[in-house]
Design a protein around this motif. Structure first.
Motif, PDB file in Angstrom:
ATOM      1  N   LEU A 234       0.827  -1.206   0.000  1.00  0.00           N
ATOM      2  CA  LEU A 234       0.000   0.000   0.000  1.00  0.00           C
ATOM      3  C   LEU A 234       0.860   1.255   0.000  1.00  0.00           C
ATOM      4  CD1 LEU A 234      -2.783  -1.053   2.556  1.00  0.00           C
ATOM      5  CD2 LEU A 234      -2.931  -0.998   0.051  1.00  0.00           C
ATOM      6  N   ARG A 235       1.972   1.224   0.724  1.00  0.00           N
ATOM      7  CA  ARG A 235       2.877   2.369   0.761  1.00  0.00           C
ATOM      8  C   ARG A 235       3.468   2.651  -0.613  1.00  0.00           C
ATOM      9  NH1 ARG A 235       3.269   6.583   3.720  1.00  0.00           N
ATOM     10  NH2 ARG A 235       3.123   5.336   5.634  1.00  0.00           N
ATOM     11  N   ALA A 236       3.628   1.604  -1.432  1.00  0.00           N
ATOM     12  CA  ALA A 236       4.179   1.786  -2.775  1.00  0.00           C
ATOM     13  C   ALA A 236       3.130   2.246  -3.775  1.00  0.00           C
ATOM     14  CB  ALA A 236       4.805   0.478  -3.260  1.00  0.00           C
ATOM     15  N   GLY A 237       1.893   2.432  -3.334  1.00  0.00           N
ATOM     16  CA  GLY A 237       0.843   2.915  -4.222  1.00  0.00           C
ATOM     17  C   GLY A 237       0.050   1.826  -4.907  1.00  0.00           C
ATOM     18  N   VAL A 238       0.237   0.568  -4.510  1.00  0.00           N
ATOM     19  CA  VAL A 238      -0.515  -0.533  -5.095  1.00  0.00           C
ATOM     20  C   VAL A 238      -1.911  -0.558  -4.470  1.00  0.00           C
ATOM     21  CG1 VAL A 238      -0.536  -3.012  -5.557  1.00  0.00           C
ATOM     22  CG2 VAL A 238       1.644  -1.801  -5.347  1.00  0.00           C
ATOM     23  N   THR A 239      -2.928  -0.789  -5.261  1.00  0.00           N
ATOM     24  CA  THR A 239      -4.301  -0.811  -4.750  1.00  0.00           C
ATOM     25  C   THR A 239      -4.496  -1.995  -3.806  1.00  0.00           C
ATOM     26  OG1 THR A 239      -5.099  -2.164  -6.592  1.00  0.00           O
ATOM     27  CG2 THR A 239      -5.123   0.229  -6.879  1.00  0.00           C
ATOM     28  N   PRO A 240      -5.455  -1.919  -2.874  1.00  0.00           N
ATOM     29  CA  PRO A 240      -5.686  -3.043  -1.957  1.00  0.00           C
ATOM     30  C   PRO A 240      -5.974  -4.350  -2.678  1.00  0.00           C
ATOM     31  CG  PRO A 240      -6.786  -1.082  -1.155  1.00  0.00           C
ATOM     32  CD  PRO A 240      -6.253  -0.732  -2.498  1.00  0.00           C
ATOM     33  N   ALA A 241      -6.801  -4.310  -3.740  1.00  0.00           N
ATOM     34  CA  ALA A 241      -7.128  -5.551  -4.459  1.00  0.00           C
ATOM     35  C   ALA A 241      -5.886  -6.153  -5.101  1.00  0.00           C
ATOM     36  CB  ALA A 241      -8.193  -5.271  -5.510  1.00  0.00           C
ATOM     37  N   ARG A 242      -5.085  -5.314  -5.762  1.00  0.00           N
ATOM     38  CA  ARG A 242      -3.858  -5.808  -6.383  1.00  0.00           C
ATOM     39  C   ARG A 242      -2.857  -6.272  -5.329  1.00  0.00           C
ATOM     40  NH1 ARG A 242      -1.313  -8.745  -9.920  1.00  0.00           N
ATOM     41  NH2 ARG A 242       0.748  -7.940 -10.533  1.00  0.00           N
ATOM     42  N   SER A 243      -2.798  -5.569  -4.208  1.00  0.00           N
ATOM     43  CA  SER A 243      -1.891  -5.966  -3.122  1.00  0.00           C
ATOM     44  C   SER A 243      -2.229  -7.360  -2.623  1.00  0.00           C
ATOM     45  CB  SER A 243      -1.980  -4.961  -1.973  1.00  0.00           C
ATOM     46  OG  SER A 243      -1.575  -3.676  -2.374  1.00  0.00           O
ATOM     47  N   LEU A 244      -3.491  -7.628  -2.393  1.00  0.00           N
ATOM     48  CA  LEU A 244      -3.907  -8.938  -1.897  1.00  0.00           C
ATOM     49  C   LEU A 244      -3.686 -10.021  -2.935  1.00  0.00           C
ATOM     50  CD1 LEU A 244      -7.105  -7.732  -0.070  1.00  0.00           C
ATOM     51  CD2 LEU A 244      -5.106  -8.747   1.021  1.00  0.00           C
ATOM     52  N   ASP A 245      -3.810  -9.666  -4.222  1.00  0.00           N
ATOM     53  CA  ASP A 245      -3.531 -10.630  -5.278  1.00  0.00           C
ATOM     54  C   ASP A 245      -2.054 -11.009  -5.279  1.00  0.00           C
ATOM     55  OD1 ASP A 245      -4.136 -12.228  -7.584  1.00  0.00           O
ATOM     56  OD2 ASP A 245      -3.232 -10.666  -8.825  1.00  0.00           O
ATOM     57  N   LEU A 246      -1.175 -10.019  -5.140  1.00  0.00           N
ATOM     58  CA  LEU A 246       0.260 -10.301  -5.068  1.00  0.00           C
ATOM     59  C   LEU A 246       0.603 -11.098  -3.812  1.00  0.00           C
ATOM     60  CD1 LEU A 246       1.697  -6.863  -6.248  1.00  0.00           C
ATOM     61  CD2 LEU A 246       1.766  -9.018  -7.505  1.00  0.00           C
ATOM     62  N   MET A 247      -0.035 -10.773  -2.705  1.00  0.00           N
ATOM     63  CA  MET A 247       0.212 -11.512  -1.468  1.00  0.00           C
ATOM     64  C   MET A 247      -0.270 -12.952  -1.594  1.00  0.00           C
ATOM     65  SD  MET A 247      -0.869  -8.475   1.179  1.00  0.00           S
ATOM     66  CE  MET A 247      -0.845  -9.516   2.644  1.00  0.00           C
ATOM     67  N   ARG A 248      -1.391 -13.142  -2.257  1.00  0.00           N
ATOM     68  CA  ARG A 248      -1.902 -14.498  -2.475  1.00  0.00           C
ATOM     69  C   ARG A 248      -0.882 -15.343  -3.225  1.00  0.00           C
ATOM     70  NH1 ARG A 248      -3.999 -16.640  -6.900  1.00  0.00           N
ATOM     71  NH2 ARG A 248      -4.062 -14.599  -7.919  1.00  0.00           N
ATOM     72  N   GLN A 249      -0.240 -14.751  -4.223  1.00  0.00           N
ATOM     73  CA  GLN A 249       0.771 -15.480  -4.989  1.00  0.00           C
ATOM     74  C   GLN A 249       2.050 -15.666  -4.186  1.00  0.00           C
ATOM     75  OE1 GLN A 249       1.252 -13.787  -8.991  1.00  0.00           O
ATOM     76  NE2 GLN A 249      -0.722 -12.775  -8.731  1.00  0.00           N
ATOM     77  N   ALA A 250       2.420 -14.663  -3.392  1.00  0.00           N
ATOM     78  CA  ALA A 250       3.678 -14.732  -2.641  1.00  0.00           C
ATOM     79  C   ALA A 250       3.617 -15.769  -1.534  1.00  0.00           C
ATOM     80  CB  ALA A 250       4.015 -13.363  -2.063  1.00  0.00           C
ATOM     81  N   PHE A 251       2.471 -15.878  -0.860  1.00  0.00           N
ATOM     82  CA  PHE A 251       2.363 -16.805   0.257  1.00  0.00           C
ATOM     83  C   PHE A 251       2.094 -18.236  -0.194  1.00  0.00           C
ATOM     84  CE2 PHE A 251       0.813 -12.931   2.774  1.00  0.00           C
ATOM     85  CZ  PHE A 251       2.101 -12.654   3.202  1.00  0.00           C
TER      86      PHE A 251
END
Length: 359
Positions: A234-251
């Protein structure tokens, strides 16, 4: 459609990844040209794997590729979350700040993981010691004492129940030892295969998170990792939906992956994250209501960052507490077991000496 970009199987350790990330962040902070800094790093590092990684990234940067495109070729080293953050930093012109935050994120995440490993290493070593002691006891010592106890039983001395139990266990281990060993190895192999299944892995992590002492450490570490990762994106300007999508892939698999899948679905549907977090039941009420307050106030980034700092502190406290308690508990268990075996072996001998003294 095939991926046009080459995919390298190269891997590096977590320590090497943290070193690479911190060096890249330092280059941007000092305004050192990336190509010059990577060339210096390639001359400095001793690890062959890390040097190969730096050399290949350097070649791509010198060829004019952006850093995000260069690191994207190493998916086993740089997850999509990492690449997405760098792309966001390059697009917004804040790459230096993004890399600085990534360096802090990688360092704190590595530190927590190392402390968890250290906290688990001591109990694991004690368990191995217990297993070795039990093996020596049942395979070496007890068979020798069995002849003495048989001779005592012939003289009319009744063996105490603890002694009979211990001898029966020793006889069973000797007769069924290979079968038991094969069964244990088979069970470990089957469990390792089952752990690759998403539902089984989630169930295993939930069970581990509800264990005494270590469960507290795992839960708070997971909450810290979730909050810190979300705050970073979020601090980098990524939207919440996109952030959670990236986190889903990372975890990947596990509890956090399942949680991020549900939260991403809710964010795509326009729902509040706090509502889905409350329905999921994984997060504590403190985290949920603070998340809801941050959403209402429109300051989600600061709220999640504050939560990350709080749960990092709580995870460290839980780690220290478990390290203080688990070791002595296991030592007491070992001492009680050895004491029981000693008295079970010596009781018939003491009983015989008492009988002879009476005669």
């Amino acid at each position: 459609m095939s991926d046009p970009e080459p995919r390298s199987p190269l891997r590096i350790s977590s320590e090497e990844f943290v070193f690479f990330q911190n060096q890249i962040a330092s280059m941007c902070r000092l305004d050192v040209p990336l190509a010059d800094g990577l060339a210096s790093m390639a001359r400095e590092v001793r690890s062959r794997r890390l040097r190969a990684l730096v050399d290949q990234v350097l070649l791509d940067v010198q060829a004019g590729l952006p850093l995000s495109a260069a690191v994207r070729k190493f998916p086993r080293v740089f997850p999509d979350l990492y690449v997405g953050l760098i792309e966001a930093g390059e697009a917004s012109g804040s790459l230096s700040a993004v890399l600085e935050n990534l360096g802090e994120y990688s360092t704190s995440r590595h530190r927590i993981r190392q402390r968890i490993r250290v906290a688990l290493a001591y109990p694991a070593c004690l368990v191995v010691v217990i297993a070795v002691i039990m093996g020596i006891l049942f395979w070496v010592w007890l068979p020798r004492f069995a002849y003495i106890h048989q001779a005592l039983s012939i003289t009319g001395v009744d063996l105490p129940r603890p002694t009979r139990v211990l001898l029966n266990i020793s006889q069973f281990v000797q007769e069924s030892g290979p079968v038991l060993l094969l069964g244990v190895l088979s069970a470990v192999f089957v469990l390792s295969l089952l752990a690759r299944l998403p539902r089984v892995r989630v169930l295993g992590e939930l069970v581990a998170m509800n264990l005494p002492l270590i469960g507290t450490v795992l839960r708070r570490s997971a909450w810290f990792l979730f909050c810190q990762t979300l705050a970073l994106l979020l601090r980098a300007g990524v939207t919440p939906a996109r952030s959670l999508d990236l986190m889903r892939q990372a975890f990947a698999l596990g509890v956090l992956h399942s949680v991020c899948v549900d939260l991403h679905r809710a964010a795509d549907n326009g729902e509040r994250l706090s509502d889905e977090a409350r329905r999921g039941g994984f997060f504590p009420e403190t985290l949920v209501w603070k998340l809801a307050f941050g959403e209402q106030r429109g300051d989600l980034v600061a709220t999640v960052e504050e939560l990350a700092r709080y749960y990092e502190s709580e995870a460290r406290i839980a780690l220290d507490r478990s390290g203080v308690l688990v070791g002595p508990i296991l030592i007491i268990v070992v001492g009680v077991f050895i004491g029981f075996c000693y008295f079970a072996i010596m009781m018939p001998i003491l009983k015989l000496s008492e009988t002879m003294r009476r005669k």
